[in-house]
Scaffold this motif. Structure first.
Motif, PDB file in Angstrom:
ATOM      1  N   VAL A   1      29.006  44.727  36.253  1.00 51.22           N
ATOM      2  CA  VAL A   1      27.693  43.698  36.649  1.00 51.22           C
ATOM      3  C   VAL A   1      28.180  42.504  36.503  1.00 51.22           C
ATOM      4  N   GLU A   2      28.136  41.517  37.321  1.00 48.51           N
ATOM      5  CA  GLU A   2      27.819  40.310  37.810  1.00 48.51           C
ATOM      6  C   GLU A   2      27.612  39.548  37.533  1.00 48.51           C
ATOM      7  N   SER A   3      27.947  37.939  37.459  1.00 43.04           N
ATOM      8  CA  SER A   3      27.339  36.891  37.027  1.00 43.04           C
ATOM      9  C   SER A   3      27.475  35.758  36.981  1.00 43.04           C
ATOM     10  N   GLY A   4      27.157  35.097  37.042  1.00 38.26           N
ATOM     11  CA  GLY A   4      27.651  33.063  37.811  1.00 38.26           C
ATOM     12  C   GLY A   4      27.330  33.040  38.877  1.00 38.26           C
ATOM     13  N   GLY A   5      26.909  33.303  39.488  1.00 36.56           N
ATOM     14  CA  GLY A   5      26.456  32.743  41.703  1.00 36.56           C
ATOM     15  C   GLY A   5      26.204  31.736  41.060  1.00 36.56           C
ATOM     16  N   GLY A   6      25.461  31.265  42.625  1.00 37.79           N
ATOM     17  CA  GLY A   6      24.955  30.142  42.897  1.00 37.79           C
ATOM     18  C   GLY A   6      24.812  29.211  43.776  1.00 37.79           C
ATOM     19  N   LEU A   7      23.532  27.788  43.830  1.00 38.21           N
ATOM     20  CA  LEU A   7      23.842  27.232  45.120  1.00 38.21           C
ATOM     21  C   LEU A   7      24.580  26.227  44.200  1.00 38.21           C
ATOM     22  N   VAL A   8      25.953  25.556  44.838  1.00 35.64           N
ATOM     23  CA  VAL A   8      26.283  24.352  44.887  1.00 35.64           C
ATOM     24  C   VAL A   8      27.215  23.607  46.135  1.00 35.64           C
ATOM     25  N   GLN A   9      27.054  22.572  45.858  1.00 35.64           N
ATOM     26  CA  GLN A   9      27.568  21.425  47.241  1.00 35.64           C
ATOM     27  C   GLN A   9      29.052  22.046  47.027  1.00 35.64           C
ATOM     28  N   PRO A  10      29.139  21.681  48.263  1.00 34.48           N
ATOM     29  CA  PRO A  10      30.651  21.400  49.160  1.00 34.48           C
ATOM     30  C   PRO A  10      31.355  20.412  47.503  1.00 34.48           C
ATOM     31  N   GLY A  11      32.616  21.352  47.248  1.00 26.52           N
ATOM     32  CA  GLY A  11      33.959  20.484  46.308  1.00 26.52           C
ATOM     33  C   GLY A  11      33.528  20.682  45.339  1.00 26.52           C
ATOM     34  N   GLY A  12      32.575  21.316  44.987  1.00 27.42           N
ATOM     35  CA  GLY A  12      31.580  21.739  43.406  1.00 27.42           C
ATOM     36  C   GLY A  12      32.383  22.971  42.998  1.00 27.42           C
ATOM     37  N   SER A  13      32.383  23.533  41.962  1.00 27.27           N
ATOM     38  CA  SER A  13      32.688  24.566  41.472  1.00 27.27           C
ATOM     39  C   SER A  13      31.622  25.600  41.057  1.00 27.27           C
ATOM     40  N   LEU A  14      32.195  26.910  40.684  1.00 23.87           N
ATOM     41  CA  LEU A  14      31.458  28.256  39.945  1.00 23.87           C
ATOM     42  C   LEU A  14      32.218  28.827  39.051  1.00 23.87           C
ATOM     43  N   SER A  15      31.804  29.574  38.413  1.00 26.30           N
ATOM     44  CA  SER A  15      32.237  30.341  37.232  1.00 26.30           C
ATOM     45  C   SER A  15      32.410  31.760  36.932  1.00 26.30           C
TER      46      SER A  15
ATOM     47  N   CYS B   1      32.070  39.037  35.182  1.00 24.53           N
ATOM     48  CA  CYS B   1      32.171  40.963  35.376  1.00 24.53           C
ATOM     49  C   CYS B   1      32.347  41.505  34.694  1.00 24.53           C
ATOM     50  N   VAL B   2      30.785  42.014  33.734  1.00 27.83           N
ATOM     51  CA  VAL B   2      31.497  43.073  32.375  1.00 27.83           C
ATOM     52  C   VAL B   2      31.686  44.745  33.140  1.00 27.83           C
ATOM     53  N   VAL B   3      32.142  45.330  32.146  1.00 27.17           N
ATOM     54  CA  VAL B   3      32.684  46.227  33.414  1.00 27.17           C
ATOM     55  C   VAL B   3      32.208  47.173  31.575  1.00 27.17           C
ATOM     56  N   SER B   4      31.378  48.501  32.100  1.00 29.41           N
ATOM     57  CA  SER B   4      30.506  48.731  30.655  1.00 29.41           C
ATOM     58  C   SER B   4      30.657  50.296  31.113  1.00 29.41           C
TER      59      SER B   4
ATOM     60  N   THR C   1      41.679  58.357  38.834  1.00 30.48           N
ATOM     61  CA  THR C   1      41.478  56.702  38.578  1.00 30.48           C
ATOM     62  C   THR C   1      40.482  56.601  40.237  1.00 30.48           C
ATOM     63  N   ARG C   2      40.037  56.129  39.869  1.00 34.16           N
ATOM     64  CA  ARG C   2      39.006  55.316  41.031  1.00 34.16           C
ATOM     65  C   ARG C   2      38.270  54.603  40.879  1.00 34.16           C
ATOM     66  N   GLY C   3      37.134  53.577  42.209  1.00 35.11           N
ATOM     67  CA  GLY C   3      37.517  52.434  41.831  1.00 35.11           C
ATOM     68  C   GLY C   3      35.976  52.706  42.047  1.00 35.11           C
ATOM     69  N   TYR C   4      35.313  51.294  41.265  1.00 37.97           N
ATOM     70  CA  TYR C   4      33.812  50.908  40.628  1.00 37.97           C
ATOM     71  C   TYR C   4      33.487  49.503  41.429  1.00 37.97           C
ATOM     72  N   TRP C   5      32.348  49.187  42.402  1.00 32.32           N
ATOM     73  CA  TRP C   5      31.804  48.569  42.472  1.00 32.32           C
ATOM     74  C   TRP C   5      30.830  47.499  41.489  1.00 32.32           C
ATOM     75  N   GLY C   6      30.328  46.186  41.487  1.00 33.77           N
ATOM     76  CA  GLY C   6      29.470  45.536  41.006  1.00 33.77           C
ATOM     77  C   GLY C   6      28.571  46.311  41.951  1.00 33.77           C
TER      78      GLY C   6
END
Length: 121
Positions: free
Chosen positions: A5-19, A22-25, A107-112
């Protein structure tokens, strides 16, 4: 089952930052490589950055020196610190992890499900 499960997305102005986080359970015995991908509208899903279980990292040329991938193996978390964001970074960002559920499993790949990042003024 392994869930990401991912989190932290959103809207940001050019030059800005976001973090992003992703939590794996779920039920698994090991996590190996983890990655962030992104997919812009009408484009293919591209690898942004990857990190091995021991912390070795690799980045797409387009994000080098701007993005930093990291992980916490105890908390089973994956992170992406994004700085100096530009409109071309706009995309849905996906967490991906290689996990092994049991000793008899491969071992296999999993996606959020993805989190939207929009860079716009």
């Amino acid at each position: 089952q392994v869930q990401l499960v991912e989190s932290g997305g959103g809207l940001v102005q050019p030059g800005g930052s976001l973090s992003l986080s992703c939590v794996v359970s779920g039920s698994f015995i090991s996590l190996s490589a983890m990655r962030w991908f992104r997919q812009a509208p009408g484009k293919q899903r591209d690898l942004v950055a990857s990190i091995t279980s021991s912390g070795g990292t690799n980045y797409a040329d387009s994000v080098k020196d701007r993005f930093t991938i990291s992980r916490d193996n105890v908390k089973k978390m994956l992170y992406l610190q994004m700085n100096s964001l530009q409109p071309e970074d706009t995309a849905v960002y996906y967490c991906n992890a290689d996990a092994r559920r049991t000793l008899s499993d491969n071992t296999r790949g999993y996606w959020g499900q993805g989190t939207q990042v929009t860079v716009s003024s």
